[in-house]
Design a protein around this motif. Structure first.
Motif, PDB file in Angstrom:
ATOM      1  N   HIS A   1       4.848   4.285  30.425  1.00  0.00           N
ATOM      2  CA  HIS A   1       3.568   3.852  30.981  1.00  0.00           C
ATOM      3  C   HIS A   1       2.605   3.580  29.830  1.00  0.00           C
ATOM      4  CE1 HIS A   1       3.446   8.243  30.585  1.00  0.00           C
ATOM      5  NE2 HIS A   1       2.212   8.028  30.157  1.00  0.00           N
ATOM      6  N   VAL A   2       1.469   3.032  30.180  1.00  0.00           N
ATOM      7  CA  VAL A   2       0.492   2.653  29.160  1.00  0.00           C
ATOM      8  C   VAL A   2      -0.651   3.656  29.183  1.00  0.00           C
ATOM      9  CG1 VAL A   2      -1.166   0.889  28.471  1.00  0.00           C
ATOM     10  CG2 VAL A   2       1.100   0.236  29.286  1.00  0.00           C
ATOM     11  N   ARG A   3      -0.926   4.282  28.032  1.00  0.00           N
ATOM     12  CA  ARG A   3      -1.976   5.298  27.982  1.00  0.00           C
ATOM     13  C   ARG A   3      -3.352   4.706  27.692  1.00  0.00           C
ATOM     14  NH1 ARG A   3       1.221   8.744  23.715  1.00  0.00           N
ATOM     15  NH2 ARG A   3       1.789   6.603  23.226  1.00  0.00           N
ATOM     16  N   PHE A   4      -3.371   3.442  27.320  1.00  0.00           N
ATOM     17  CA  PHE A   4      -4.662   2.822  27.003  1.00  0.00           C
ATOM     18  C   PHE A   4      -5.196   2.098  28.226  1.00  0.00           C
ATOM     19  CE2 PHE A   4      -2.076   2.713  23.093  1.00  0.00           C
ATOM     20  CZ  PHE A   4      -2.786   3.680  22.397  1.00  0.00           C
ATOM     21  N   GLU A   5      -6.493   1.938  28.235  1.00  0.00           N
ATOM     22  CA  GLU A   5      -7.101   1.268  29.381  1.00  0.00           C
ATOM     23  C   GLU A   5      -6.787  -0.235  29.329  1.00  0.00           C
ATOM     24  OE1 GLU A   5     -11.564   1.571  30.887  1.00  0.00           O
ATOM     25  OE2 GLU A   5     -10.547   3.477  30.525  1.00  0.00           O
TER      26      GLU A   5
ATOM     27  N   LEU B   1      -0.321  -0.990  23.298  1.00  0.00           N
ATOM     28  CA  LEU B   1      -1.524  -1.781  22.980  1.00  0.00           C
ATOM     29  C   LEU B   1      -1.352  -3.214  23.461  1.00  0.00           C
ATOM     30  CD1 LEU B   1      -2.474  -0.596  19.365  1.00  0.00           C
ATOM     31  CD2 LEU B   1      -3.844  -0.314  21.436  1.00  0.00           C
TER      32      LEU B   1
ATOM     33  N   ALA C   1      -1.641  -3.406  27.246  1.00  0.00           N
ATOM     34  CA  ALA C   1      -3.014  -3.227  27.730  1.00  0.00           C
ATOM     35  C   ALA C   1      -3.903  -4.402  27.365  1.00  0.00           C
ATOM     36  CB  ALA C   1      -3.600  -1.936  27.142  1.00  0.00           C
TER      37      ALA C   1
END
Lengths: 569, 240
Positions: free
Chosen positions: B122-126, B91, B94
């Protein structure tokens, strides 16, 4: 001030009562449709009719059926100030009154006729109410302390100060079974006992009047209609815990409540009901008003105290709880407006009387602000355990235009949506929690079959996102991502994996946020998902990357794994 | 002072009476990830990375502000906590602009180190990619709001160690940012004592020393010439 002085004021006030009392609602709801103009026109009409000696035009607090305002009610002999009307208003009730109607209303007292729309005081909206907190609302003049004293005001404070020890007071509160009306339902007596037992030379009492839930106006109405009951409740609390200074934290958006409170405090000080040596006892107590600056999070108790101290209103981890380390690190009793307003009646009529109302675990009554797609918008007070169906269908009159009620939202942004199938649930703290909602402070928003539940969830998520203080990461950044995902769903661009990610974010924000705002922010999403999941899934589109699912929900957002791009066979 | 005995991750640990779980764990060699905590400064309990599970308590508790208690059974590294920590870090990544390769703090960044240690691949949120300003008005230091994680360490050291009260928070939610005085450019601040404690405290590249980083760095080549010339002309030898 001694008890004889108090009784003398009450008797004088009762003796001065005129033959007729025309009560005109001067709470914010009716004021917004020019009830002030109505009151002034009534004053003029009475003078012109030469009835000054027989008629009193009294500006009163909320008369409850806000959607039909401005409301005016005329009491004949033996009613009004001297007789408590328990949820059963007497005398003709007029609604949607305009200043032009004043002359004809006054003429009815001389046998004249009027075309003003008559309200029905015998409808269930009024007759099914049980008034404890709102007993004086719409009856007494909130601008005059004498009016409150005539309704037995400040007698409970006298009895407590002169006849009870602080320990007795705490015990009576425990016996009454009152639970905090701010939302969470913590036992009030237990809280008082903790503050009373915590050692400290300086203790404080705070009244939380930072009512911020969308659609909620219970506390505003209590403050505008009966400010002295809150002051009396705070003074009793202060005596019980050993505090000498109180603060009422009101939001700046309630200018009328603020001015009535300040006026009430001034009058109580003049009458020596606040200040030093109240009722010639060693008890000293002062109350100051603190005005909020528009942050919802300041309704959270630690943020509220930080704001009272003059600092940025951001919450801090609990424990230590305010009872142990509160305002300026002193033990602090902090209760909601409605909680304090319950206190004088408990001591006037006894804790056993109070404990006899409501359900086994939720005692007394609860005030609700009914709003949304409902026929009777307004304020109502019902015993705990009343079913939601009775409140919204019988008393509230159901949805307008013959539509069907789909859900009822309780508890504001911290609460949830209860579907129509569960309307037979009794309203008490524990039943609502079982349904994934909360009692909350009393906002009740009704939705009919035109409402889209994903939209509702997005509305509350946007509210929480804007109101997050920004201190902790899950609430600050998590609500942004959740709002974004809800938008994506509503735009028809989301896939089942986005929904999974939304759910895992709900779990994170609920369990890791610092304060109640974040911990409850996912509730509207969770409860609509629980009861209206199909409305979400209907909006989803197929996942174009139908690759292997990982154990970790939402893993795809960082881009599909290479094998996921292979055609599905 | 009485000591308390507690269990952390199944290991019996003794701690001083008023110690926090974080202090007790650190003393016992058990590491708990933290971000807003800074030794020597009071804790805010804001980043939620040090949340731990305590047996018998349904809520997760921040190790930095929770005091130890006798017999407390603490778990600091469960599957659930690891999942929450990774998500919280994602979070953060992102939320603003955290691109390590072009950051002044690359390889000296607590956020980066934490992400590695928590297995955040990696980042899963946009990514939100907000556009924040860079305040370069101060003669010695700079502040890049795009890299700020709002841990408020700088605010706390400024108020409670330096006592200047220059750094503050303004706005709320995603719009919150660190400001100087009453939202003036840092260079125009009357209260800043140029002590640099905020820069020392910053866990990321949000606060930095000017002139020492990446493209800003200027090499003073004239100094070499000056030294050689001075030596040849014997300028450093005192004349008789």
């Amino acid at each position: 001030m001694v008890i004889d002085d108090l009784i003398a004021i009450a008797e004088q006030e009762r003796a001065a009562r005129k033959k007729y009392v025309i009560r005109c609602c001067l709470a914010a709801g009716c004021m917004s449709s020019n009830s002030k103009g109505v009151k002034e026109a009534l004053d003029v009409a009475v003078k012109e009719a030469g009835l000054e000696n027989d008629v009193e035009v009294r500006g009163v607090g909320c008369m409850k059926l806000c959607c039909q305002g401005p409301l005016v009610q005329i009491d004949g002999d033996g009613q009004g100030a001297t007789v408590r009307i328990e949820g059963n208003p007497q005398g003709p009730l007029y609604q949607r009154v305009t200043p032009e109607d004043a002359a004809s209303l006054v003429a009815t007292l001389k046998g004249g006729k009027t075309n003003v729309q008559r309200g029905d005081p015998a409808q269930p909206f009024f007759t099914n109410q049980v008034s404890i907190v709102l007993a004086n609302s719409g009856i007494v003049d909130p601008e005059r302390i004498e009016s409150y004293i005539a309704a037995d005001g400040y007698q409970a404070l006298h009895d407590v100060l002169r006849e009870m020890t602080p320990k007795d007071v705490v015990e009576a509160m425990i016996k009454s079974g009152l639970r905090g009306r701010g939302g969470a339902g913590y036992p009030t007596g237990l809280k008082w006992a903790t503050v009373a037992k915590t050692p400290g030379n300086q203790k404080y009492v705070i009244c939380n009047a930072d009512e911020g839930d969308p659609g909620a106006f219970m506390d505003r109405s209590v403050l505008e209609s009966d400010p002295h009951s809150v002051l009396e409740g705070m003074a009793i609390g202060a005596y019980a815990v050993g505090a000498n200074q109180g603060f009422i934290y009101v939001r700046a958006e309630y200018p009328l409540a603020i001015s009535r409170l300040q006026n009430a405090i001034k009058q109580a000080k003049q009458k020596e009901l606040l200040g030093s040596g109240v009722f010639e006892s060693p008890f000293n107590f002062n109350i100051d008003v603190r005005i909020g600056a528009g942050a919802f999070v300041c309704g959270e108790e630690t943020a509220l105290m930080s704001s009272v101290e003059g600092k940025r209103g951001s919450p801090r981890p609990r424990p230590p709880f305010p009872a142990e380390r509160g305002l300026w690190s002193s033990p602090t009793l902090i209760n909601n407006v409605e909680t304090f307003a319950n206190v004088p009646p408990i001591f006037r009529k006894g804790p056993e009387w109070f404990a006899g109302i409501g359900t086994e675990k939720s005692k007394g009554t609860k005030v609700f602000a009914l709003a949304g797609r409902i026929t009777n918008t307004g304020l109502l007070e019902v015993p705990m355990g009343t079913t939601l169906r009775e409140i919204v269908e019988k008393m509230g009159g159901g949805a307008p235009d013959g539509r069907k009620i789909k859900a009822v939202q309780t508890g504001g942004p911290s609460g949830g949506c209860i579907p129509a199938e569960a309307l037979d649930t009794p309203v008490d703290y524990d039943s609502l929690v079982k349904l994934g909602s909360i009692m909350g402070s009393g906002g009740m928003i009704v939705m009919d079959d035109t409402s889209r539940m994903v939209d509702v969830a997005r509305f509350f998520m946007e509210f929480c996102m804007d109101e997050s203080c920004g201190k902790c990461i899950p609430c600050r950044a998590g609500t942004v991502q959740m709002y974004h995902l809800l938008n994506k769903i509503l735009e028809g661009k989301a896939t089942p994996r986005d929904l999974e990610q939304l759910e895992s974010l709900c779990d994170l924000v609920k369990n890791t946020s610092l304060c109640g705002l974040g911990q409850t922010a996912p509730n509207p999403v969770l409860s609509t998902l629980r009861f209206f999941r199909k409305e979400y899934t209907d909006l989803l589109k197929e996942d174009v990357y139908a690759g292997p699912k990982t154990d970790d929900p939402g893993q795809t957002n960082g881009g599909p794994k290479p094998e996921a791009l292979l055609p599905v066979t | 002072m009485a000591a308390k005995t507690l269990i952390i991750n199944g290991k019996h640990v003794s701690a001083e009476e008023n110690a926090t779980i974080l202090e007790a764990a650190t003393e016992a060699g058990i590491s708990i990830p933290t971000l807003c905590h800074l030794d020597g400064v009071y804790d805010a309990g804001a980043c939620r990375l040090c949340l731990v599970e305590v047996a018998g308590i349904s809520k997760l508790l921040p190790a930095c502000t929770t005091k130890v208690a006798e017999g407390m059974d603490v778990s600091t590294d469960t599957e659930r906590l690891r999942k929450y920590r990774r998500m919280t870090l994602e979070l953060l990544f992102a939320e603003r602009n955290h691109v390590c390769a072009v950051c002044v703090s690359n390889n000296h960044c607590e956020l980066q180190t934490l992400a590695y240690s928590q297995g955040m691949e990696h980042v899963r949120f946009e990514y939100r990619f907000p556009k924040w300003e860079v305040d370069n008005t101060h003669a010695l230091f700079g502040m890049d709001h795009n890299r700020c994680i709002l841990c408020t360490r700088c605010v706390r050291v400024c108020w409670h160690i330096e006592g200047a009260g220059t750094k503050n928070e303004s706005g709320r939610g995603a719009k919150e940012r660190i400001i100087t005085d009453l939202n003036q450019p840092w260079g125009a601040s009357d209260t800043c004592t140029n002590c640099g404690k905020c820069v020392m405290a910053c866990p990321t590249g949000a606060l930095f020393y000017k002139g020492s980083t990446v493209s800003e760095m200027e090499r003073d080549r004239s100094k070499l010439e000056f030294i050689v010339t001075a030596r040849e002309k014997k300028q450093w030898i005192a004349s008789e």
